[in-house]
Design a protein around this motif. Structure first.
Motif, PDB file in Angstrom:
ATOM      1  N   SER A 106       1.426  -1.442  -0.335  1.00 40.21           N
ATOM      2  CA  SER A 106      -0.105  -0.170   0.042  1.00 40.21           C
ATOM      3  C   SER A 106       0.890   1.165   0.068  1.00 40.21           C
ATOM      4  CB  SER A 106      -0.814  -0.071   1.114  1.00 40.21           C
ATOM      5  OG  SER A 106      -1.902  -1.058   1.188  1.00 40.21           O
ATOM      6  N   THR A 107       2.402   0.647   0.675  1.00 37.98           N
ATOM      7  CA  THR A 107       2.955   2.337   0.417  1.00 37.98           C
ATOM      8  C   THR A 107       3.788   1.908  -0.388  1.00 37.98           C
ATOM      9  OG1 THR A 107       2.999   2.283   2.857  1.00 37.98           O
ATOM     10  CG2 THR A 107       4.574   3.074   2.004  1.00 37.98           C
ATOM     11  N   ILE A 108       4.095   1.438  -1.173  1.00 40.34           N
ATOM     12  CA  ILE A 108       4.487   1.644  -2.200  1.00 40.34           C
ATOM     13  C   ILE A 108       3.954   1.882  -3.393  1.00 40.34           C
ATOM     14  CG2 ILE A 108       5.377   1.060  -3.653  1.00 40.34           C
ATOM     15  CD1 ILE A 108       6.923  -1.449  -2.170  1.00 40.34           C
ATOM     16  N   GLU A 109       2.039   1.475  -2.745  1.00 43.05           N
ATOM     17  CA  GLU A 109       1.537   1.735  -4.814  1.00 43.05           C
ATOM     18  C   GLU A 109       0.747   3.533  -4.140  1.00 43.05           C
ATOM     19  OE1 GLU A 109      -1.930  -0.627  -4.422  1.00 43.05           O
ATOM     20  OE2 GLU A 109      -3.717   1.536  -5.270  1.00 43.05           O
ATOM     21  N   ARG A 110       1.313   3.923  -3.249  1.00 48.12           N
ATOM     22  CA  ARG A 110       0.758   5.298  -2.776  1.00 48.12           C
ATOM     23  C   ARG A 110       2.165   6.513  -3.166  1.00 48.12           C
ATOM     24  NH1 ARG A 110      -1.805   3.469   1.543  1.00 48.12           N
ATOM     25  NH2 ARG A 110       0.431   4.194   3.047  1.00 48.12           N
ATOM     26  N   ALA A 111       3.443   6.057  -2.747  1.00 50.00           N
ATOM     27  CA  ALA A 111       3.969   6.717  -3.377  1.00 50.00           C
ATOM     28  C   ALA A 111       4.449   6.175  -4.992  1.00 50.00           C
ATOM     29  CB  ALA A 111       5.752   5.774  -3.088  1.00 50.00           C
ATOM     30  N   LEU A 112       3.913   5.352  -5.898  1.00 45.89           N
ATOM     31  CA  LEU A 112       4.320   5.323  -7.008  1.00 45.89           C
ATOM     32  C   LEU A 112       3.025   6.227  -7.877  1.00 45.89           C
ATOM     33  CD1 LEU A 112       3.989   1.574  -7.859  1.00 45.89           C
ATOM     34  CD2 LEU A 112       6.141   3.366  -8.412  1.00 45.89           C
ATOM     35  N   GLN A 113       1.681   5.763  -7.012  1.00 43.64           N
ATOM     36  CA  GLN A 113       0.338   7.789  -7.578  1.00 43.64           C
ATOM     37  C   GLN A 113       1.307   8.700  -7.562  1.00 43.64           C
ATOM     38  OE1 GLN A 113      -2.647   6.051  -5.084  1.00 43.64           O
ATOM     39  NE2 GLN A 113      -2.967   4.582  -6.712  1.00 43.64           N
ATOM     40  N   LYS A 114       2.048   9.507  -6.168  1.00 41.64           N
ATOM     41  CA  LYS A 114       2.717  10.625  -6.004  1.00 41.64           C
ATOM     42  C   LYS A 114       2.970  10.866  -7.154  1.00 41.64           C
ATOM     43  CE  LYS A 114       1.025  11.478  -1.328  1.00 41.64           C
ATOM     44  NZ  LYS A 114       2.360  11.395   0.221  1.00 41.64           N
ATOM     45  N   MET A 115       3.830   9.525  -7.527  1.00 46.13           N
ATOM     46  CA  MET A 115       5.042  10.149  -8.688  1.00 46.13           C
ATOM     47  C   MET A 115       4.291  10.001 -10.139  1.00 46.13           C
ATOM     48  SD  MET A 115       8.139   7.313  -6.770  1.00 46.13           S
ATOM     49  CE  MET A 115       9.386   7.312  -8.331  1.00 46.13           C
ATOM     50  N   GLY A 116       3.255  10.185  -9.988  1.00 45.55           N
ATOM     51  CA  GLY A 116       2.399  10.755 -11.604  1.00 45.55           C
ATOM     52  C   GLY A 116       1.781   8.869 -12.248  1.00 45.55           C
ATOM     53  N   HIS A 117       2.000   8.100 -11.307  1.00 48.30           N
ATOM     54  CA  HIS A 117       1.573   6.769 -12.006  1.00 48.30           C
ATOM     55  C   HIS A 117       0.102   6.363 -11.775  1.00 48.30           C
ATOM     56  CE1 HIS A 117       5.701   5.724 -13.504  1.00 48.30           C
ATOM     57  NE2 HIS A 117       6.040   6.260 -12.378  1.00 48.30           N
ATOM     58  N   ASP A 118      -0.599   7.017 -12.215  1.00 46.81           N
ATOM     59  CA  ASP A 118      -1.816   7.344 -11.673  1.00 46.81           C
ATOM     60  C   ASP A 118      -3.021   5.637 -11.927  1.00 46.81           C
ATOM     61  OD1 ASP A 118      -2.112   9.875 -11.163  1.00 46.81           O
ATOM     62  OD2 ASP A 118      -2.379  10.623 -13.102  1.00 46.81           O
ATOM     63  N   GLY A 119      -2.046   5.564 -12.902  1.00 46.22           N
ATOM     64  CA  GLY A 119      -2.737   4.090 -13.302  1.00 46.22           C
ATOM     65  C   GLY A 119      -2.577   2.661 -12.730  1.00 46.22           C
ATOM     66  N   VAL A 120      -1.628   2.888 -11.236  1.00 43.62           N
ATOM     67  CA  VAL A 120      -1.505   1.797 -10.555  1.00 43.62           C
ATOM     68  C   VAL A 120      -2.198   1.372  -9.412  1.00 43.62           C
ATOM     69  CG1 VAL A 120       0.296   0.632  -9.025  1.00 43.62           C
ATOM     70  CG2 VAL A 120       1.020   2.236 -11.129  1.00 43.62           C
ATOM     71  N   ARG A 121      -2.145   0.130  -8.878  1.00 42.86           N
ATOM     72  CA  ARG A 121      -4.135  -0.471  -8.176  1.00 42.86           C
ATOM     73  C   ARG A 121      -2.705  -1.728  -7.199  1.00 42.86           C
ATOM     74  NH1 ARG A 121      -5.331   3.156  -9.851  1.00 42.86           N
ATOM     75  NH2 ARG A 121      -7.275   3.982 -11.143  1.00 42.86           N
ATOM     76  N   LYS A 122      -3.314  -2.441  -6.737  1.00 40.42           N
ATOM     77  CA  LYS A 122      -3.147  -3.053  -5.664  1.00 40.42           C
ATOM     78  C   LYS A 122      -1.846  -3.942  -5.816  1.00 40.42           C
ATOM     79  CE  LYS A 122      -7.763  -5.215  -6.552  1.00 40.42           C
ATOM     80  NZ  LYS A 122      -8.620  -6.045  -7.950  1.00 40.42           N
ATOM     81  N   VAL A 123      -0.826  -3.238  -5.203  1.00 43.71           N
ATOM     82  CA  VAL A 123       0.656  -3.354  -5.598  1.00 43.71           C
ATOM     83  C   VAL A 123       0.881  -4.480  -4.128  1.00 43.71           C
ATOM     84  CG1 VAL A 123       3.071  -2.821  -5.456  1.00 43.71           C
ATOM     85  CG2 VAL A 123       1.078  -1.560  -6.255  1.00 43.71           C
ATOM     86  N   ARG A 124       1.584  -5.699  -4.493  1.00 46.37           N
ATOM     87  CA  ARG A 124       1.153  -6.176  -3.010  1.00 46.37           C
ATOM     88  C   ARG A 124       2.970  -7.120  -3.515  1.00 46.37           C
ATOM     89  NH1 ARG A 124      -3.111  -7.384  -0.283  1.00 46.37           N
ATOM     90  NH2 ARG A 124      -1.619  -9.431   0.026  1.00 46.37           N
ATOM     91  N   ILE A 125       4.544  -6.865  -2.426  1.00 50.91           N
ATOM     92  CA  ILE A 125       5.163  -7.292  -2.421  1.00 50.91           C
ATOM     93  C   ILE A 125       5.262  -8.658  -1.824  1.00 50.91           C
ATOM     94  CG2 ILE A 125       7.375  -6.292  -1.845  1.00 50.91           C
ATOM     95  CD1 ILE A 125       5.830  -4.448  -3.497  1.00 50.91           C
ATOM     96  N   GLY A 126       6.130  -9.585  -2.582  1.00 51.34           N
ATOM     97  CA  GLY A 126       5.829 -11.160  -2.494  1.00 51.34           C
ATOM     98  C   GLY A 126       8.004 -11.173  -2.168  1.00 51.34           C
ATOM     99  N   LYS A 127       8.207 -12.731  -2.245  1.00 55.11           N
ATOM    100  CA  LYS A 127      10.326 -12.973  -1.992  1.00 55.11           C
ATOM    101  C   LYS A 127       9.403 -13.508  -3.332  1.00 55.11           C
ATOM    102  CE  LYS A 127       9.421 -14.189   1.373  1.00 55.11           C
ATOM    103  NZ  LYS A 127       9.184 -15.102   2.986  1.00 55.11           N
ATOM    104  N   PHE A 128      10.898 -13.331  -4.360  1.00 55.53           N
ATOM    105  CA  PHE A 128      11.409 -14.298  -5.168  1.00 55.53           C
ATOM    106  C   PHE A 128      12.997 -15.067  -4.911  1.00 55.53           C
ATOM    107  CE2 PHE A 128      13.048 -14.620  -9.681  1.00 55.53           C
ATOM    108  CZ  PHE A 128      12.434 -14.863 -10.744  1.00 55.53           C
ATOM    109  N   ILE A 129      12.673 -16.513  -4.730  1.00 57.16           N
ATOM    110  CA  ILE A 129      13.926 -16.792  -4.567  1.00 57.16           C
ATOM    111  C   ILE A 129      13.903 -17.763  -5.725  1.00 57.16           C
ATOM    112  CG2 ILE A 129      14.335 -18.651  -2.825  1.00 57.16           C
ATOM    113  CD1 ILE A 129      12.720 -17.517  -0.687  1.00 57.16           C
TER     114      ILE A 129
END
Lengths: 89, 89
Positions: free
Chosen positions: B21-44
């Protein structure tokens, strides 16, 4: 149109992965002898509203360069999972 | 035989993802209006020495249940990237 996008962010091959090494040793101690080269990265899923798949991909790559990845030590791969329509010419 | 394995670990859909959610809001503030449902996981990524692809996959799934993932809030997906040979019958 809405696109589902997956981003894999991994350390560049030349960068040491302390977290990966720690997990590798832990797995080996737990009996998983056949494990090698454990490396830990980030897996980000998001939805992007864009006109076409190519633009969704370009937007995701821009987000990686600007915020999601650290370009000095990390590399990224973007996959547009649901590409509904080609870009208009 | 050596197999390259990729593991994607993500929060279960019902679990709130504060980091996402934090990254989603940051991206939207940076002008990426079309971003939704950002979720962070691990890639091993890891290499597993095993007799065949099926056993490499089974080993990776066991590692996820034992150490890599938190089964209460996370789910995982295992991909054996280089499957060299089928299991002997």
């Amino acid at each position: 149109m809405l696109f589902h996008v997956q981003v894999e962010i991994t350390l560049k091959p030349t960068v040491m992965d302390a977290q990966g090494s720690t997990i590798e040793r832990a797995l080996q101690k737990m009996g998983h002898d056949g494990v090698r080269k454990v490396r830990i990265g980030k897996f980000i899923t998001l939805e992007i509203e864009a006109q076409c798949a190519d633009r969704a991909r370009a937007a995701a790559e821009e987000m990686c360069r600007e915020l999601l990845a650290n370009p000095i030590i990390e590399q990224f791969a973007v996959q547009v999972v649901e590409a509904e329509k080609e870009c208009p010419a």
